[in-house]
Design a protein around this motif. Sequence first.
Motif, PDB file in Angstrom:
ATOM      1  N   TRP A 130      38.056  29.922  49.282  1.00  0.00           N
ATOM      2  CA  TRP A 130      38.092  31.379  49.163  1.00  0.00           C
ATOM      3  C   TRP A 130      39.446  31.940  49.562  1.00  0.00           C
ATOM      4  O   TRP A 130      40.000  31.568  50.588  1.00  0.00           O
ATOM      5  N   ALA A 131      39.934  32.853  48.750  1.00  0.00           N
ATOM      6  CA  ALA A 131      41.088  33.653  49.147  1.00  0.00           C
ATOM      7  C   ALA A 131      40.525  34.801  49.968  1.00  0.00           C
ATOM      8  O   ALA A 131      39.541  35.427  49.579  1.00  0.00           O
ATOM      9  N   VAL A 132      41.127  35.085  51.123  1.00  0.00           N
ATOM     10  CA  VAL A 132      40.623  36.122  52.014  1.00  0.00           C
ATOM     11  C   VAL A 132      41.709  37.180  52.200  1.00  0.00           C
ATOM     12  O   VAL A 132      42.799  36.877  52.693  1.00  0.00           O
ATOM     13  N   PHE A 151      28.750  50.885  51.715  1.00  0.00           N
ATOM     14  CA  PHE A 151      29.030  50.531  50.330  1.00  0.00           C
ATOM     15  C   PHE A 151      28.077  51.224  49.353  1.00  0.00           C
ATOM     16  O   PHE A 151      28.146  51.007  48.159  1.00  0.00           O
ATOM     17  N   GLU A 152      27.200  52.062  49.878  1.00  0.00           N
ATOM     18  CA  GLU A 152      26.304  52.837  49.018  1.00  0.00           C
ATOM     19  C   GLU A 152      27.078  53.995  48.391  1.00  0.00           C
ATOM     20  O   GLU A 152      27.867  54.651  49.074  1.00  0.00           O
ATOM     21  N   PRO A 153      26.831  54.267  47.111  1.00  0.00           N
ATOM     22  CA  PRO A 153      27.506  55.411  46.480  1.00  0.00           C
ATOM     23  C   PRO A 153      27.183  56.715  47.212  1.00  0.00           C
ATOM     24  O   PRO A 153      26.045  56.952  47.591  1.00  0.00           O
ATOM     25  N   LEU A 154      28.194  57.529  47.408  1.00  0.00           N
ATOM     26  CA  LEU A 154      28.108  58.855  48.013  1.00  0.00           C
ATOM     27  C   LEU A 154      27.794  58.850  49.505  1.00  0.00           C
ATOM     28  O   LEU A 154      27.633  59.907  50.097  1.00  0.00           O
ATOM     29  N   TYR A 155      27.713  57.681  50.136  1.00  0.00           N
ATOM     30  CA  TYR A 155      27.455  57.642  51.571  1.00  0.00           C
ATOM     31  C   TYR A 155      28.756  57.850  52.327  1.00  0.00           C
ATOM     32  O   TYR A 155      29.767  57.243  52.010  1.00  0.00           O
ATOM     33  N   ARG A 156      28.704  58.727  53.308  1.00  0.00           N
ATOM     34  CA  ARG A 156      29.869  58.999  54.150  1.00  0.00           C
ATOM     35  C   ARG A 156      29.452  58.907  55.601  1.00  0.00           C
ATOM     36  O   ARG A 156      28.409  59.425  55.977  1.00  0.00           O
ATOM     37  N   VAL A 175      34.869  49.503  45.297  1.00  0.00           N
ATOM     38  CA  VAL A 175      35.434  48.239  45.778  1.00  0.00           C
ATOM     39  C   VAL A 175      34.400  47.127  45.678  1.00  0.00           C
ATOM     40  O   VAL A 175      34.668  46.045  45.146  1.00  0.00           O
ATOM     41  N   LYS A 176      33.212  47.383  46.195  1.00  0.00           N
ATOM     42  CA  LYS A 176      32.148  46.362  46.207  1.00  0.00           C
ATOM     43  C   LYS A 176      31.825  45.887  44.793  1.00  0.00           C
ATOM     44  O   LYS A 176      31.773  44.689  44.526  1.00  0.00           O
ATOM     45  N   HIS A 177      31.634  46.830  43.874  1.00  0.00           N
ATOM     46  CA  HIS A 177      31.295  46.449  42.498  1.00  0.00           C
ATOM     47  C   HIS A 177      32.438  45.697  41.824  1.00  0.00           C
ATOM     48  O   HIS A 177      32.198  44.714  41.119  1.00  0.00           O
ATOM     49  N   LEU A 178      33.664  46.148  42.023  1.00  0.00           N
ATOM     50  CA  LEU A 178      34.801  45.477  41.395  1.00  0.00           C
ATOM     51  C   LEU A 178      34.957  44.056  41.922  1.00  0.00           C
ATOM     52  O   LEU A 178      35.125  43.107  41.141  1.00  0.00           O
ATOM     53  N   VAL A 179      34.906  43.915  43.228  1.00  0.00           N
ATOM     54  CA  VAL A 179      35.093  42.588  43.833  1.00  0.00           C
ATOM     55  C   VAL A 179      33.967  41.642  43.418  1.00  0.00           C
ATOM     56  O   VAL A 179      34.216  40.493  43.044  1.00  0.00           O
ATOM     57  N   GLU A 180      32.734  42.127  43.451  1.00  0.00           N
ATOM     58  CA  GLU A 180      31.615  41.270  43.067  1.00  0.00           C
ATOM     59  C   GLU A 180      31.651  40.911  41.579  1.00  0.00           C
ATOM     60  O   GLU A 180      31.267  39.812  41.202  1.00  0.00           O
ATOM     61  N   SER A 181      32.144  41.821  40.739  1.00  0.00           N
ATOM     62  CA  SER A 181      32.240  41.510  39.309  1.00  0.00           C
ATOM     63  C   SER A 181      33.248  40.395  39.041  1.00  0.00           C
ATOM     64  O   SER A 181      33.168  39.713  38.031  1.00  0.00           O
ATOM     65  N   MET A 182      34.181  40.221  39.986  1.00  0.00           N
ATOM     66  CA  MET A 182      35.186  39.152  39.856  1.00  0.00           C
ATOM     67  C   MET A 182      34.751  37.889  40.606  1.00  0.00           C
ATOM     68  O   MET A 182      35.527  36.945  40.738  1.00  0.00           O
ATOM     69  N   GLY A 183      33.513  37.892  41.141  1.00  0.00           N
ATOM     70  CA  GLY A 183      33.007  36.708  41.827  1.00  0.00           C
ATOM     71  C   GLY A 183      33.316  36.658  43.313  1.00  0.00           C
ATOM     72  O   GLY A 183      33.126  35.640  43.948  1.00  0.00           O
ATOM     73  N   GLY A 184      33.777  37.775  43.865  1.00  0.00           N
ATOM     74  CA  GLY A 184      34.131  37.803  45.286  1.00  0.00           C
ATOM     75  C   GLY A 184      33.070  38.469  46.126  1.00  0.00           C
ATOM     76  O   GLY A 184      31.989  38.829  45.645  1.00  0.00           O
ATOM     77  N   LYS A 185      33.370  38.619  47.415  1.00  0.00           N
ATOM     78  CA  LYS A 185      32.484  39.273  48.380  1.00  0.00           C
ATOM     79  C   LYS A 185      33.283  40.259  49.203  1.00  0.00           C
ATOM     80  O   LYS A 185      34.464  40.031  49.462  1.00  0.00           O
ATOM     81  N   VAL A 186      32.608  41.315  49.640  1.00  0.00           N
ATOM     82  CA  VAL A 186      33.226  42.279  50.538  1.00  0.00           C
ATOM     83  C   VAL A 186      32.427  42.232  51.838  1.00  0.00           C
ATOM     84  O   VAL A 186      31.210  42.365  51.825  1.00  0.00           O
ATOM     85  N   ILE A 187      33.148  42.055  52.938  1.00  0.00           N
ATOM     86  CA  ILE A 187      32.501  41.935  54.243  1.00  0.00           C
ATOM     87  C   ILE A 187      33.219  42.865  55.203  1.00  0.00           C
ATOM     88  O   ILE A 187      34.440  42.998  55.175  1.00  0.00           O
ATOM     89  N   ILE A 188      32.432  43.495  56.083  1.00  0.00           N
ATOM     90  CA  ILE A 188      33.031  44.367  57.108  1.00  0.00           C
ATOM     91  C   ILE A 188      33.552  43.513  58.223  1.00  0.00           C
ATOM     92  O   ILE A 188      32.947  42.626  58.700  1.00  0.00           O
TER      93      ILE A 188
END
Length: 188
Positions: A130-132, A151-156, A175-188
């Motif tokens: 994985w590239a991090v 990562f929920e839409p409209l959540y602040r 960000v979440k949708h773009l990264v996941e569409s490329m096969g990646g993960k977003v983690i806090i």
Amino acid sequence: MVYPPYLQRSWQRSHNLTNAQQEALEMAVSEAERMTHILQNLLDLTRASHSMMPLQSESLILNDVVADIAEMTKKFEHRVIHLEVAPFPVRVKVDRNQLMQALSHLIGNAVKYSNADELVSLQLTQADSWAVIQVSDKGDGIPLCDQSRIFEPLYRVDPFGARSTGEAGLGLSIVKHLVESMGGKVII
């Protein structure tokens, strides 16, 4: 930026306006820009979440991409970006535009929610296969009770601060949708 016709005409004749009228016009232009930004983010989120953004995957060396986005942020946001990249080429196959958009949102959040004199860090490493890419800042952070929802839409986290930052809570969803569409993960 394209404004509604009445704003364009008023803007062109703004030299004939009183100070109060100029101030009102500036507020209208600012609001139009904010709404355009929100609408663009909604479109991006819709496209990303419905796989309507076709991937144009290409082989990239992430070291260069991360350095480019750090330099752009320094130039346009006037912020110091601490860049730390792996001493070897980190190669991936991704859509460059979608990756840049995701990184732009992440770094934009770090810039927006930290003090102007504080450092924003951008780090690129590789763990196993994985590239991090890690973006961090010295801001207040995200309360533990909100971390599962950011990562929920409209959540602040601060819904009352939306007006002051001009944001609607769409960037991290994108960000979440773009990264996941490329096969990646977003983690806090």
